[in-house]
Design an enzyme around this catalytic site. Structure first.
Site, PDB file in Angstrom:
ATOM      1  N   GLY A 129       0.802  -1.230   0.000  1.00 41.81           N
ATOM      2  CA  GLY A 129       0.000   0.000   0.000  1.00 41.81           C
ATOM      3  C   GLY A 129       0.828   1.269   0.000  1.00 41.81           C
ATOM      4  N   GLU A 363      11.923   3.751  -8.565  1.00 43.67           N
ATOM      5  CA  GLU A 363      12.768   4.779  -7.925  1.00 43.67           C
ATOM      6  C   GLU A 363      12.166   6.182  -8.093  1.00 43.67           C
ATOM      7  OE1 GLU A 363      16.914   4.203  -7.708  1.00 43.67           O
ATOM      8  OE2 GLU A 363      16.769   2.094  -8.250  1.00 43.67           O
TER       9      GLU A 363
HETATM   10  N1  CAA Z   1      17.408  13.916   0.909  1.00 42.68           N
HETATM   11  C1  CAA Z   1      17.433  14.018   2.256  1.00 42.68           C
HETATM   12  N2  CAA Z   1      16.338  14.326   2.990  1.00 42.68           N
HETATM   13  C2  CAA Z   1      15.171  14.498   2.324  1.00 42.68           C
HETATM   14  C3  CAA Z   1      15.083  14.406   0.937  1.00 42.68           C
HETATM   15  C4  CAA Z   1      16.258  14.108   0.220  1.00 42.68           C
HETATM   16  N3  CAA Z   1      16.241  13.999  -1.104  1.00 42.68           N
HETATM   17  N4  CAA Z   1      13.807  14.635   0.562  1.00 42.68           N
HETATM   18  C5  CAA Z   1      13.111  14.885   1.679  1.00 42.68           C
HETATM   19  N5  CAA Z   1      13.953  14.796   2.744  1.00 42.68           N
HETATM   20  C6  CAA Z   1      13.619  15.056   4.146  1.00 42.68           C
HETATM   21  C7  CAA Z   1      13.074  16.465   4.283  1.00 42.68           C
HETATM   22  O1  CAA Z   1      14.124  17.391   4.443  1.00 42.68           O
HETATM   23  C8  CAA Z   1      12.176  16.365   5.489  1.00 42.68           C
HETATM   24  O2  CAA Z   1      12.930  16.438   6.685  1.00 42.68           O
HETATM   25  P1  CAA Z   1      13.027  17.825   7.549  1.00 42.68           P
HETATM   26  O3  CAA Z   1      11.622  18.168   7.897  1.00 42.68           O
HETATM   27  O4  CAA Z   1      13.889  17.460   8.714  1.00 42.68           O
HETATM   28  O5  CAA Z   1      13.655  18.829   6.632  1.00 42.68           O
HETATM   29  C9  CAA Z   1      11.641  14.938   5.404  1.00 42.68           C
HETATM   30  O6  CAA Z   1      12.554  14.211   4.583  1.00 42.68           O
HETATM   31  C10 CAA Z   1      10.260  14.881   4.784  1.00 42.68           C
HETATM   32  O7  CAA Z   1      10.348  15.469   3.516  1.00 42.68           O
HETATM   33  P2  CAA Z   1       9.075  15.883   2.658  1.00 42.68           P
HETATM   34  O8  CAA Z   1       8.138  16.655   3.513  1.00 42.68           O
HETATM   35  O9  CAA Z   1       9.569  16.499   1.402  1.00 42.68           O
HETATM   36  O10 CAA Z   1       8.413  14.460   2.371  1.00 42.68           O
HETATM   37  P3  CAA Z   1       7.133  14.098   1.546  1.00 42.68           P
HETATM   38  O11 CAA Z   1       6.342  13.136   2.332  1.00 42.68           O
HETATM   39  O12 CAA Z   1       6.487  15.337   0.994  1.00 42.68           O
HETATM   40  O13 CAA Z   1       7.718  13.204   0.329  1.00 42.68           O
HETATM   41  C11 CAA Z   1       8.369  12.766  -1.910  1.00 42.68           C
HETATM   42  C12 CAA Z   1       8.433  13.681  -0.675  1.00 42.68           C
HETATM   43  C13 CAA Z   1       9.283  13.451  -2.895  1.00 42.68           C
HETATM   44  C14 CAA Z   1       6.979  12.627  -2.522  1.00 42.68           C
HETATM   45  C15 CAA Z   1       8.894  11.354  -1.524  1.00 42.68           C
HETATM   46  O14 CAA Z   1       7.953  10.644  -0.736  1.00 42.68           O
HETATM   47  C16 CAA Z   1       9.311  10.504  -2.687  1.00 42.68           C
HETATM   48  O15 CAA Z   1      10.374  10.714  -3.285  1.00 42.68           O
HETATM   49  N6  CAA Z   1       8.490   9.491  -3.034  1.00 42.68           N
HETATM   50  C17 CAA Z   1       8.866   8.519  -4.044  1.00 42.68           C
HETATM   51  C18 CAA Z   1       9.403   7.288  -3.436  1.00 42.68           C
HETATM   52  C19 CAA Z   1      10.143   6.427  -4.413  1.00 42.68           C
HETATM   53  O16 CAA Z   1      10.936   6.901  -5.207  1.00 42.68           O
HETATM   54  N7  CAA Z   1       9.901   5.114  -4.328  1.00 42.68           N
HETATM   55  C20 CAA Z   1      10.615   4.192  -5.133  1.00 42.68           C
HETATM   56  C21 CAA Z   1      10.691   2.868  -4.479  1.00 42.68           C
HETATM   57  S1  CAA Z   1      12.243   2.115  -4.465  1.00 42.68           S
HETATM   58  C22 CAA Z   1      12.442   1.297  -5.904  1.00 42.68           C
HETATM   59  O17 CAA Z   1      11.760   1.513  -6.851  1.00 42.68           O
HETATM   60  C23 CAA Z   1      13.599   0.383  -5.871  1.00 42.68           C
HETATM   61  C24 CAA Z   1      13.729  -0.720  -6.869  1.00 42.68           C
HETATM   62  O18 CAA Z   1      13.381  -1.857  -6.627  1.00 42.68           O
HETATM   63  C25 CAA Z   1      14.521  -0.525  -8.072  1.00 42.68           C
END
Ligand code: CAA
Length: 380
Positions: A129, A363
């Site tokens: 989910g 990713e």
């Molecule tokens: N680096 C470090 N810290 C980060 C960051 C980054 N790139 N992005 C966010 N953070 C931190 C923020 O600074 C924040 O912390 P602070 O409050 O202390 O500053 C905290 O994380 C929360 O950040 P957000 O409020 O921005 O988080 P969000 O809930 O709005 O999510 C999002 C942002 C961009 C939507 C994120 O959830 C995301 O990237 N989602 C996609 C996930 C993904 O890529 N999944 C792929 C699965 S893995 C896969 O596919 C592998 C495989 O098998 C090949």
């Protein structure tokens, strides 16, 4: 500004290309048709130093740079996108965070065997989910003395059935939400860790994508990576680098589709000559090569930024969204250039078309990349 590869980058390109053509390409059809995980490639990848390309030699890696890693990913993925993702999950999603955020003890114990290719890694963030909304973790980690007890199911785990080391994310303090997630290093032989069913997929069919199931899985506190409740930052910063690997994979798939279309257009005859004489085909080839070039430049710029300590996250997002969409466009046009033959499984372009699709999804989907880019643009 210098766009030339260094001597070392050229060398790793030659090595990866030779490996891709000699060992990987001949297996690509079997990997695709039989959903076969190419186990026999793992020792060869290890021997060539492809499993820890930019991990320093001190920790068992090859000690090259991220641009070199991008080059390796392009070369291997052009031959077989499944082989590419096996390399990328190990390098970017498991070696990278242990290198950046692990203690020396964790690097010694977990990173060295991964970077040497003696063990294979997998990254367990997504759940049935939970995909784009990565903070919404249902997997729970409960502290019991010096240990943690994990329960939950992880989904879409590349390398899952063959990985000895898993980097697992779990909610350790639900009240804190995104600031209550912890990252754990887990050995596959830990009681309570098991491998679920393998997915039947459209593309990258041999990557052994599966569920990982955690049932009262007891993990010592020393296996926590980067400290309790810091897991979301581990995941996000890891994906920033991972997206360079997937962008490079997309460039490789796009290149393979482009080259197949170019070669076919010179062989296939219609209306009294090769179809490459027609401007309609020439324009397709011109646009394919232009998008490919732009995708590679964006990708290598993001890799260079990671090498030089730049803010590579938004650059990696740009590279991934552009390269993955370019690969899909190129593969579609490559089928068009092949006409009916492109629709046949006898030709390779239909595999590139199916393999390209996942690069717009895993990713971080293209929509998530645009969220990351938009936030960066609006910050400025
Ligand atoms: N680096 C470090 N810290 C980060 C960051 C980054 N790139 N992005 C966010 N953070 C931190 C923020 O600074 C924040 O912390 P602070 O409050 O202390 O500053 C905290 O994380 C929360 O950040 P957000 O409020 O921005 O988080 P969000 O809930 O709005 O999510 C999002 C942002 C961009 C939507 C994120 O959830 C995301 O990237 N989602 C996609 C996930 C993904 O890529 N999944 C792929 C699965 S893995 C896969 O596919 C592998 C495989 O098998 C090949």
């Amino acid at each position: 500004m210098n766009f030339d590869l260094t001597e070392t980058q050229q060398m790793i390109q030659d090595t990866a290309r030779a490996f891709a053509q000699k060992d990987v390409q001949p297996l690509a059809r079997k990997v695709d048709r039989e959903h076969y995980f190419p186990v026999e490639l793992l020792p060869k990848m290890a021997e060539l130093g492809l499993m820890g390309v930019y991990v320093p030699e001190q920790w068992g890696g090859t000690g090259l740079d991220v641009v070199s890693y991008s080059i390796v990913m392009e070369e291997v993925s052009a031959a077989c996108a499944t082989a590419g993702v096996i390399i990328s999950a190990n390098n970017s999603l498991v070696c990278d965070p242990i290198l950046r955020m692990g203690t020396d003890e964790q690097r010694e114990k977990w990173l060295r065997p991964l970077a040497r290719g003696e063990k294979l890694g997998c990254f367990c963030l997504s759940e049935p989910g939970t995909g784009s909304d990565a903070a919404n973790q249902a997997t729970r980690a409960v502290r019991k003395g010096d240990d943690w007890v994990l329960n939950g199911t992880k989904n879409w785990i590349t390398n899952g059935p063959f990985a000895q080391t898993a980097l697992v994310f779990a909610m350790s303090d639900a009240d804190k939400g995104v600031k209550g997630i912890t990252a754990f290093l887990i050995d596959k032989d830990t009681p309570g860790y098991s491998i679920g069913a393998i997915e039947d997929k459209l593309g990258i069919c041999g990557s052994g994508t599966c569920q990982i199931i955690l049932e009262d899985c007891v993990v010592p506190n020393e296996n926590v990576l980067a400290g309790e409740n810091n897991g979301f930052k581990v995941a996000m910063s890891t994906l920033d680098g991972g997206r360079i690997g997937i962008a490079s994979q997309a460039v490789g798939i796009g290149r393979a589709a482009f080259e197949a279309a170019r070669d076919y257009s010179k062989e296939r005859k219609a209306f009294g000559g090769p179809i490459s004489q027609f401007q309609a085909i020439q324009f397709y080839l011109a646009d394919m090569s232009t998008r490919l070039d732009a995708a590679r430049l964006l990708t290598q710029r993001a890799a260079h930024a990671k090498d030089t300590g730049g803010n590579y996250g938004p650059l990696a997002a740009r590279a991934k969204v552009f390269a993955s969409e370019a690969a899909n466009w190129i593969a579609t046009k490559a089928i068009q250039v092949h006409g009916g033959n492109g629709f046949s499984r006898e030709y390779e372009v239909e595999r590139h078309f199916r393999d390209a699709k996942i690069t717009e999804i895993y990713e971080g989907t293209s929509e998530i990349q645009r969220v990351v880019i938009a936030r960066d643009v609006l910050r400025g």
